[in-house]
Design a protein around this motif. Structure first.
Motif, PDB file in Angstrom:
ATOM      1  N   GLN A  95      -4.187   0.758  10.942  1.00 53.52           N
ATOM      2  CA  GLN A  95      -2.900   1.062  10.315  1.00 53.52           C
ATOM      3  C   GLN A  95      -3.056   2.075   9.179  1.00 53.52           C
ATOM      4  OE1 GLN A  95       0.228  -0.030  11.311  1.00 53.52           O
ATOM      5  NE2 GLN A  95      -0.975  -0.691  13.082  1.00 53.52           N
ATOM      6  N   LEU A  96      -4.131   1.953   8.436  1.00 54.33           N
ATOM      7  CA  LEU A  96      -4.382   2.905   7.345  1.00 54.33           C
ATOM      8  C   LEU A  96      -4.679   4.296   7.879  1.00 54.33           C
ATOM      9  CD1 LEU A  96      -6.601   0.667   5.040  1.00 54.33           C
ATOM     10  CD2 LEU A  96      -4.228   1.328   4.635  1.00 54.33           C
ATOM     11  N   GLU A  97      -5.408   4.353   8.972  1.00 52.34           N
ATOM     12  CA  GLU A  97      -5.736   5.656   9.569  1.00 52.34           C
ATOM     13  C   GLU A  97      -4.472   6.374  10.043  1.00 52.34           C
ATOM     14  OE1 GLU A  97     -10.286   4.737  11.145  1.00 52.34           O
ATOM     15  OE2 GLU A  97      -8.573   4.393  12.479  1.00 52.34           O
ATOM     16  N   THR A  98      -3.513   5.622  10.572  1.00 48.18           N
ATOM     17  CA  THR A  98      -2.250   6.253  10.981  1.00 48.18           C
ATOM     18  C   THR A  98      -1.469   6.772   9.784  1.00 48.18           C
ATOM     19  OG1 THR A  98      -0.936   4.197  10.901  1.00 48.18           O
ATOM     20  CG2 THR A  98      -2.095   4.685  12.958  1.00 48.18           C
ATOM     21  N   ARG A  99      -1.798   6.256   8.587  1.00 43.79           N
ATOM     22  CA  ARG A  99      -1.143   6.691   7.356  1.00 43.79           C
ATOM     23  C   ARG A  99      -1.872   7.846   6.678  1.00 43.79           C
ATOM     24  NH1 ARG A  99       0.496   1.582   8.305  1.00 43.79           N
ATOM     25  NH2 ARG A  99       2.350   0.774   7.229  1.00 43.79           N
ATOM     26  N   GLY A 100      -2.938   8.312   7.301  1.00 42.94           N
ATOM     27  CA  GLY A 100      -3.640   9.466   6.768  1.00 42.94           C
ATOM     28  C   GLY A 100      -4.843   9.155   5.906  1.00 42.94           C
TER      29      GLY A 100
ATOM     30  N   PHE B 106       0.836  -1.203   0.000  1.00 42.41           N
ATOM     31  CA  PHE B 106       0.000   0.000   0.000  1.00 42.41           C
ATOM     32  C   PHE B 106       0.871   1.253   0.000  1.00 42.41           C
ATOM     33  CE2 PHE B 106      -1.982   3.411   2.470  1.00 42.41           C
ATOM     34  CZ  PHE B 106      -3.174   3.597   1.776  1.00 42.41           C
ATOM     35  N   ASP B 107       1.849   1.290   0.885  1.00 40.12           N
ATOM     36  CA  ASP B 107       2.714   2.465   0.992  1.00 40.12           C
ATOM     37  C   ASP B 107       3.435   2.764  -0.320  1.00 40.12           C
ATOM     38  OD1 ASP B 107       2.042   2.827   3.662  1.00 40.12           O
ATOM     39  OD2 ASP B 107       3.738   1.657   4.400  1.00 40.12           O
ATOM     40  N   ARG B 108       3.855   1.715  -1.030  1.00 44.96           N
ATOM     41  CA  ARG B 108       4.636   1.899  -2.248  1.00 44.96           C
ATOM     42  C   ARG B 108       3.791   2.240  -3.466  1.00 44.96           C
ATOM     43  NH1 ARG B 108       6.516  -2.392  -3.991  1.00 44.96           N
ATOM     44  NH2 ARG B 108       5.797  -3.921  -2.476  1.00 44.96           N
ATOM     45  N   ASN B 109       2.538   1.838  -3.457  1.00 46.30           N
ATOM     46  CA  ASN B 109       1.738   1.942  -4.681  1.00 46.30           C
ATOM     47  C   ASN B 109       0.545   2.887  -4.612  1.00 46.30           C
ATOM     48  OD1 ASN B 109       3.306  -0.014  -6.117  1.00 46.30           O
ATOM     49  ND2 ASN B 109       2.304  -1.612  -4.915  1.00 46.30           N
ATOM     50  N   VAL B 110       0.130   3.297  -3.423  1.00 46.74           N
ATOM     51  CA  VAL B 110      -1.067   4.139  -3.299  1.00 46.74           C
ATOM     52  C   VAL B 110      -0.816   5.526  -3.855  1.00 46.74           C
ATOM     53  CG1 VAL B 110      -0.548   5.074  -0.999  1.00 46.74           C
ATOM     54  CG2 VAL B 110      -2.942   4.763  -1.724  1.00 46.74           C
ATOM     55  N   GLU B 111      -1.871   6.154  -4.359  1.00 43.63           N
ATOM     56  CA  GLU B 111      -1.829   7.539  -4.816  1.00 43.63           C
ATOM     57  C   GLU B 111      -3.040   8.272  -4.245  1.00 43.63           C
ATOM     58  OE1 GLU B 111      -1.657   7.299  -9.073  1.00 43.63           O
ATOM     59  OE2 GLU B 111       0.488   6.838  -9.100  1.00 43.63           O
ATOM     60  N   ASN B 112      -2.810   9.522  -3.801  1.00 36.77           N
ATOM     61  CA  ASN B 112      -3.896  10.352  -3.262  1.00 36.77           C
ATOM     62  C   ASN B 112      -4.649   9.652  -2.142  1.00 36.77           C
ATOM     63  OD1 ASN B 112      -3.356  12.336  -5.334  1.00 36.77           O
ATOM     64  ND2 ASN B 112      -4.457  10.998  -6.751  1.00 36.77           N
ATOM     65  N   LYS B 113      -3.931   9.114  -1.185  1.00 39.21           N
ATOM     66  CA  LYS B 113      -4.560   8.307  -0.140  1.00 39.21           C
ATOM     67  C   LYS B 113      -5.498   9.101   0.754  1.00 39.21           C
ATOM     68  CE  LYS B 113      -0.507   8.731   2.882  1.00 39.21           C
ATOM     69  NZ  LYS B 113       0.584   7.960   3.542  1.00 39.21           N
ATOM     70  N   GLU B 114      -5.260  10.410   0.875  1.00 37.29           N
ATOM     71  CA  GLU B 114      -6.094  11.207   1.776  1.00 37.29           C
ATOM     72  C   GLU B 114      -7.475  11.492   1.199  1.00 37.29           C
ATOM     73  OE1 GLU B 114      -3.099  12.151   0.747  1.00 37.29           O
ATOM     74  OE2 GLU B 114      -1.775  12.133   2.509  1.00 37.29           O
ATOM     75  N   THR B 115      -7.625  11.379  -0.129  1.00 39.59           N
ATOM     76  CA  THR B 115      -8.888  11.783  -0.757  1.00 39.59           C
ATOM     77  C   THR B 115      -9.664  10.622  -1.373  1.00 39.59           C
ATOM     78  OG1 THR B 115      -7.711  12.293  -2.822  1.00 39.59           O
ATOM     79  CG2 THR B 115      -8.043  14.101  -1.258  1.00 39.59           C
ATOM     80  N   GLN B 116      -9.097   9.444  -1.403  1.00 39.30           N
ATOM     81  CA  GLN B 116      -9.803   8.323  -2.025  1.00 39.30           C
ATOM     82  C   GLN B 116     -10.480   7.426  -0.995  1.00 39.30           C
ATOM     83  OE1 GLN B 116      -7.768   4.567  -3.098  1.00 39.30           O
ATOM     84  NE2 GLN B 116      -5.863   5.774  -3.149  1.00 39.30           N
ATOM     85  N   THR B 117     -11.362   6.556  -1.490  1.00 39.18           N
ATOM     86  CA  THR B 117     -11.983   5.528  -0.658  1.00 39.18           C
ATOM     87  C   THR B 117     -11.151   4.254  -0.746  1.00 39.18           C
ATOM     88  OG1 THR B 117     -14.214   6.423  -0.975  1.00 39.18           O
ATOM     89  CG2 THR B 117     -14.041   4.121  -0.287  1.00 39.18           C
TER      90      THR B 117
END
Length: 314
Positions: free
Chosen positions: A257-262, A228-239
């Motif tokens: 864990q995802l919530e701690t990542r924003g 997830f960390d390596r491949n996600v894009e725009n994590k704060e605005t997507q579902t």
């Protein structure tokens, strides 16, 4: 404006609240248990109740078999929308794991003959479970923003392979029963506490393949979060979506864990019954928009779910 209708097969794992909010119609797969056919989704019945019963049966050793959605059933569900003059977008799980997409395409061909003024789009989501759901959800949002059926279809074509999926499988015996791994490999993996992490790969059609093999659940879930960390894009605005096969505590761990990542918008539900029957109880999966899988962000070591023949989803 013609606000077209959206359909999915139940393998797309659209949660009840999303189906109701956006008017997404779900066409169920069927599974057979003790000679009795049961729907994998039933409108009006909370999906969590169906799923809880299903995975409890699997844990108890009950044999189950899933079957694809027939061309006739697709037509039965789609015809009322076409008769009302509405166009359609229909999503199915990947043709790499089920023959249902071929049945949907056959239904499209017949319906376009009967309703030549209407448009019927059928999309292979190159995914399964909530990876497919994320595509249907985005199209529903775009439709409600005023985009046309053609514009939404264009978005799907451009973004399908940007949905990333990583699946932790807890018990290899279910993959062995479905012929996805050999008995020897399943026994060896169990003895060594090997936990595979699968991904929806970059093939056409996309298949579920081994992304990594880890010793124990903790390392497997860490691998998913690293991907997830390596491949996600725009994590704060997507579902972002999490599906679990009756292991809510693991889903909650991933969510935290995802919530701690924003990540701010996370949906969680039980894993769909069609592909869940082959992955088994204890499976947990993460789905998100990110780098295009065709960019070779990772390479599978070996196919685990084989291509399905059109006559069977098993």
């Amino acid at each position: 404006m013609n606000k077209f209708d959206i359909f999915t097969d139940s393998g797309c794992n659209v949660p009840d609240e999303i189906s109701e909010k956006y008017g997404i119609c779900i066409i169920p797969y069927i599974y057979t248990v003790n000679g009795v056919e049961k729907p994998c989704y039933e409108k009006g019945t909370p999906f969590k109740d169906l799923a809880k019963e299903f995975y409890t049966r699997l844990r108890a050793g009950t044999e189950t078999k899933t079957s694809l959605i027939s061309e006739a059933r697709f037509e039965e569900y789609l015809i009322p929308s076409l008769q009302a003059g509405r166009d359609i977008i229909l999503f199915t799980i990947s043709a790499g794991v089920s023959g249902t997409n071929a049945q949907a395409l056959a239904a499209k061909a017949e319906l376009e003959k009967k309703f030549p003024a209407s448009k019927v789009y059928v999309f292979d989501t190159a995914n399964a479970s909530m990876g497919s759901c994320l595509i249907a959800l985005k199209v529903a949002e775009l439709r409600d923003m005023g985009l046309t059926v053609e514009e939404c279809a264009s978005w799907v074509k451009e973004n399908t392979y940007k949905v990333n999926s990583y699946v932790y499988v807890d018990d290899l015996k279910y993959l062995r029963k479905g012929g996805r791994v050999s008995a020897v490999a399943a026994i060896a993996g169990t003895l060594l506490n090997i936990k595979p992490v699968l991904w929806a790969n970059d093939d056409t059609p996309a298949k579920l393949a081994v992304f990594s093999k880890e010793r124990g659940k903790k390392k497997a879930l860490a691998t998913i979060l690293d991907a997830f960390d390596r491949n996600v894009e725009n994590k704060e605005t997507q579902t972002v979506a999490i599906a679990h096969a009756d292991c809510a505590e693991d889903a909650e761990y991933l969510k935290q864990q995802l919530e701690t990542r924003g990540v701010k918008n996370i949906i969680t539900d039980y894993y769909d019954l069609c592909t869940g029957a082959h992955a088994g109880p204890g499976t947990v999966a993460l789905f998100f928009m990110g780098k295009d899988r065709r960019a070779k962000v990772a390479e599978p070591k070996k196919l685990l779910f084989k291509s399905r023949k059109p006559e069977s989803a098993n």
